[in-house]
Scaffold this motif. Sequence first.
Motif, mmCIF file in Angstrom:
data_model
loop_
_atom_site.group_PDB
_atom_site.id
_atom_site.type_symbol
_atom_site.label_atom_id
_atom_site.label_comp_id
_atom_site.label_asym_id
_atom_site.label_seq_id
_atom_site.Cartn_x
_atom_site.Cartn_y
_atom_site.Cartn_z
ATOM 1 N N VAL A 230 0.829 -1.209 0.000
ATOM 2 C CA VAL A 230 0.000 0.000 0.000
ATOM 3 C C VAL A 230 0.862 1.257 0.000
ATOM 4 C CG1 VAL A 230 -1.714 1.315 1.297
ATOM 5 C CG2 VAL A 230 -1.917 -1.170 1.109
ATOM 6 N N GLY A 231 1.893 1.269 0.861
ATOM 7 C CA GLY A 231 2.740 2.452 0.950
ATOM 8 C C GLY A 231 3.459 2.757 -0.341
ATOM 9 N N GLY A 232 3.996 1.710 -0.983
ATOM 10 C CA GLY A 232 4.684 1.916 -2.241
ATOM 11 C C GLY A 232 3.763 2.419 -3.335
ATOM 12 N N GLU A 233 2.556 1.856 -3.399
ATOM 13 C CA GLU A 233 1.616 2.265 -4.444
ATOM 14 C C GLU A 233 1.160 3.706 -4.247
ATOM 15 O OE1 GLU A 233 0.634 0.413 -7.285
ATOM 16 O OE2 GLU A 233 2.462 -0.521 -6.519
ATOM 17 N N ARG A 234 0.887 4.093 -2.998
ATOM 18 C CA ARG A 234 0.442 5.468 -2.735
ATOM 19 C C ARG A 234 1.497 6.464 -3.194
ATOM 20 N NH1 ARG A 234 -3.595 5.960 1.793
ATOM 21 N NH2 ARG A 234 -2.648 7.941 2.346
ATOM 22 N N TYR A 235 2.750 6.209 -2.803
ATOM 23 C CA TYR A 235 3.800 7.163 -3.141
ATOM 24 C C TYR A 235 4.076 7.144 -4.643
ATOM 25 C CZ TYR A 235 7.396 10.320 -1.421
ATOM 26 O OH TYR A 235 8.125 11.452 -1.132
ATOM 27 N N ARG A 236 4.103 5.957 -5.235
ATOM 28 C CA ARG A 236 4.381 5.884 -6.670
ATOM 29 C C ARG A 236 3.282 6.562 -7.484
ATOM 30 N NH1 ARG A 236 5.907 0.277 -9.679
ATOM 31 N NH2 ARG A 236 3.835 -0.333 -8.920
ATOM 32 N N ASN A 237 2.045 6.467 -7.034
ATOM 33 C CA ASN A 237 0.960 7.150 -7.743
ATOM 34 C C ASN A 237 1.166 8.658 -7.762
ATOM 35 O OD1 ASN A 237 -0.428 4.805 -8.399
ATOM 36 N ND2 ASN A 237 -1.692 4.858 -6.546
ATOM 37 N N VAL A 238 1.583 9.199 -6.610
ATOM 38 C CA VAL A 238 1.832 10.641 -6.555
ATOM 39 C C VAL A 238 2.985 11.026 -7.477
ATOM 40 C CG1 VAL A 238 2.534 12.554 -5.057
ATOM 41 C CG2 VAL A 238 0.945 10.836 -4.203
ATOM 42 N N VAL A 239 4.052 10.235 -7.447
ATOM 43 C CA VAL A 239 5.225 10.544 -8.273
ATOM 44 C C VAL A 239 4.888 10.420 -9.750
ATOM 45 C CG1 VAL A 239 7.547 9.778 -8.884
ATOM 46 C CG2 VAL A 239 6.868 9.916 -6.485
ATOM 47 N N MET A 240 4.212 9.366 -10.130
ATOM 48 C CA MET A 240 3.872 9.181 -11.541
ATOM 49 C C MET A 240 2.955 10.292 -12.049
ATOM 50 S SD MET A 240 5.281 6.514 -13.031
ATOM 51 C CE MET A 240 4.154 5.989 -14.324
ATOM 52 N N ALA A 241 2.022 10.716 -11.206
ATOM 53 C CA ALA A 241 1.117 11.791 -11.605
ATOM 54 C C ALA A 241 1.829 13.132 -11.702
ATOM 55 C CB ALA A 241 -0.047 11.892 -10.629
ATOM 56 N N SER A 242 2.992 13.254 -11.050
ATOM 57 C CA SER A 242 3.721 14.519 -11.023
ATOM 58 C C SER A 242 4.728 14.650 -12.159
ATOM 59 C CB SER A 242 4.458 14.671 -9.685
ATOM 60 O OG SER A 242 3.561 14.607 -8.599
ATOM 61 N N ARG A 243 4.889 13.626 -12.975
ATOM 62 C CA ARG A 243 5.849 13.700 -14.076
ATOM 63 C C ARG A 243 5.529 14.848 -15.016
ATOM 64 N NH1 ARG A 243 5.161 8.225 -16.988
ATOM 65 N NH2 ARG A 243 3.007 8.792 -16.429
ATOM 66 N N ASP A 244 6.570 15.458 -15.575
ATOM 67 C CA ASP A 244 6.361 16.508 -16.566
ATOM 68 C C ASP A 244 5.999 15.870 -17.905
ATOM 69 O OD1 ASP A 244 9.284 16.805 -18.311
ATOM 70 O OD2 ASP A 244 9.223 15.597 -16.474
ATOM 71 N N ASP A 245 5.573 16.703 -18.837
ATOM 72 C CA ASP A 245 5.113 16.190 -20.129
ATOM 73 C C ASP A 245 6.214 15.467 -20.892
ATOM 74 O OD1 ASP A 245 2.614 17.188 -19.627
ATOM 75 O OD2 ASP A 245 2.933 19.063 -20.731
ATOM 76 N N PHE A 246 7.445 15.952 -20.800
ATOM 77 C CA PHE A 246 8.543 15.327 -21.536
ATOM 78 C C PHE A 246 8.814 13.922 -21.020
ATOM 79 C CE2 PHE A 246 13.151 14.562 -22.157
ATOM 80 C CZ PHE A 246 13.189 14.606 -23.543
ATOM 81 N N SER A 247 8.759 13.746 -19.707
ATOM 82 C CA SER A 247 8.976 12.415 -19.147
ATOM 83 C C SER A 247 7.801 11.493 -19.431
ATOM 84 C CB SER A 247 9.195 12.496 -17.631
ATOM 85 O OG SER A 247 10.322 13.276 -17.324
ATOM 86 N N ARG A 248 6.623 12.042 -19.479
ATOM 87 C CA ARG A 248 5.411 11.229 -19.638
ATOM 88 C C ARG A 248 5.204 10.778 -21.085
ATOM 89 N NH1 ARG A 248 0.662 11.970 -16.429
ATOM 90 N NH2 ARG A 248 1.620 13.910 -15.738
ATOM 91 N N ASP A 249 5.395 11.711 -22.017
ATOM 92 C CA ASP A 249 4.995 11.441 -23.404
ATOM 93 C C ASP A 249 5.943 12.177 -24.352
ATOM 94 O OD1 ASP A 249 3.812 11.166 -25.871
ATOM 95 O OD2 ASP A 249 1.815 11.796 -25.239
ATOM 96 N N ARG A 250 6.774 11.417 -25.069
ATOM 97 C CA ARG A 250 7.712 12.025 -26.020
ATOM 98 C C ARG A 250 7.331 11.654 -27.453
ATOM 99 N NH1 ARG A 250 10.827 10.561 -21.620
ATOM 100 N NH2 ARG A 250 11.729 8.615 -22.447
ATOM 101 N N ARG A 251 6.059 11.646 -27.717
ATOM 102 C CA ARG A 251 5.569 11.286 -29.039
ATOM 103 C C ARG A 251 5.585 12.510 -29.976
ATOM 104 N NH1 ARG A 251 0.852 10.317 -27.728
ATOM 105 N NH2 ARG A 251 1.021 8.117 -27.190
ATOM 106 N N THR A 252 6.242 12.384 -31.118
ATOM 107 C CA THR A 252 6.247 13.417 -32.159
ATOM 108 C C THR A 252 6.136 12.720 -33.511
ATOM 109 O OG1 THR A 252 8.672 13.415 -32.342
ATOM 110 C CG2 THR A 252 7.681 14.998 -30.808
ATOM 111 N N SER A 253 5.681 13.445 -34.527
ATOM 112 C CA SER A 253 5.561 12.844 -35.861
ATOM 113 C C SER A 253 5.700 13.928 -36.926
ATOM 114 C CB SER A 253 4.216 12.128 -36.010
ATOM 115 O OG SER A 253 3.144 13.034 -35.869
ATOM 116 N N LEU A 254 6.287 13.532 -38.039
ATOM 117 C CA LEU A 254 6.425 14.391 -39.205
ATOM 118 C C LEU A 254 6.294 13.505 -40.430
ATOM 119 C CD1 LEU A 254 7.004 17.183 -40.430
ATOM 120 C CD2 LEU A 254 9.459 16.617 -40.347
ATOM 121 N N GLY A 255 5.075 13.418 -40.958
ATOM 122 C CA GLY A 255 4.822 12.514 -42.060
ATOM 123 C C GLY A 255 5.023 11.080 -41.616
#
Length: 493
Positions: A230-255
């Motif tokens: 329980v303790g690990g999941e609670r803390y990891r949820n907060v940390v994962m939700a706090s990630r910046d956009d670059f860490s969370r999603d680095r999807r780009t496309s050009l054609g």
Amino acid sequence: MGDRPIAMPSTQQGQAMPLALVLLIVLCIGLLVTFNTGQITGKKVEITNAADAAAYSIAVEQARARNLAAYLNRGRVANEVAVAQMVSLNSWVTMVHSTSANFQDITKWAKFIPYIGPVIGAIDKALQVVNRALKVLRKNVLIPGFKLAIGTLDQVLNRAYATTAQVVLSDLANEANLHAMVGKIVRDNSPDAKVSAAGRTVLTMDAAQANNDLTLFKPGQVDGLHRTNVGGERYRNVVMASRDDFSRDRRTSLGPLGSNGGTDLVEYDRWSGVDVHEFRLNLLITTIKIPLGWGGTQAVDEDQPRFFAGMNNGRGWRSPYDNRTYRAYNGVTSRDIAGRLIENDPASRDQGFQKREAFFTQYKHGITHPYYDVKEPARGERVGYAELPEGDKAGPIFTVEVETEARNARSSSAIGAGAGRMELKDDARGGKLRAMASAQVYFNRPHEYAPFKRMVWGRGDGKFEQGSMFSPYWQARLVETPRADKLILLAGP
């Protein structure tokens, strides 16, 4: 007949004096009563103010302790996000380096094609410069700098933050500090008053209950892929939700060209990020993906664990905040060719980097340090602890009873005035004057501010945020003394 003198009525003397004496006695008694009432009322107000000040000060101190712990926990979360950013950046730069190197290999052959050869040759020279710059950047700046920073954040700052937060909220520190503080505040406001014996008992019980409302969670260094707590999941949820956009999603496309990548806290003590740049050919029934560059980085202890399947064995992260499931590594999987290439060569071996350089082994603890947070609601409870800013479950209540000897009121009997029949006795329980007061620590992140203030401090959705040790919005207020505390205090000597 001669005139006879007229007889005058005789005057009565001395009859007003008894009346005057009676009136004087009544006046003296009235003055004594007024004097006593004023003295006792003044002393009562004084010890009431002392009780209010002590109770409110306790609540303020406890709110500040919780806010300090929240700031320290947020500091740890910020440090984790910084580690995720460094893992993400190194993985992404490795992917860019790999992509440029592979393009350069292609241009070595394409520059001999008639007509476009000169253009390809110019591109090849430019890629050579880019490759050399990226190699120097990775070798001399990113890898050693990130290792030093990750070691400092994880082994020094996070340890210090976790230890301080535990000390601030520990049972022993709370109880000892409360009794010392309340005694001083009472003496400062009423020098001849003190906390009653029953009041100290109630305060000890209140402190114990306040500590009982919090739980010390222990994530520990367990196998977060297969076993969770329980303790690990609670803390990891907060940390994962706090990630910046670059860490969370680095999807780009050009054609047909596109990149993708993501960084996850795969276990409680392992950050892992992967990146791929590929050529995508969309067909009717499938999409063919040809990797042009790839990279991966992990912040770990000492081992070199596999990158895939990823968080929760490839199932991704289930967010309890928006009820969404986010794919592991933002969708990059081992089923793709890029996934297998990342697993085998995450550091771009052909550019002179060994596989071990994709692993920052200075990350020793992660989120495994113990931390305090509010208890989970008991089964069947309609409202859990600190879920709403009102009511007895909004937060802990601390009650203080202050007492002083009745003679300290300096009434007529205390100073020896009105002896004998004029004596007015002070009828106080146990010969003491008492006053009780209670204050509550509660959580409230306001939501009714103006737009700018709401953006900075408050919520904008009109909802109440549940209290936790990750958000520093604990406050203090005076409240009515709970019935249970009253009964104990009234039953005291």
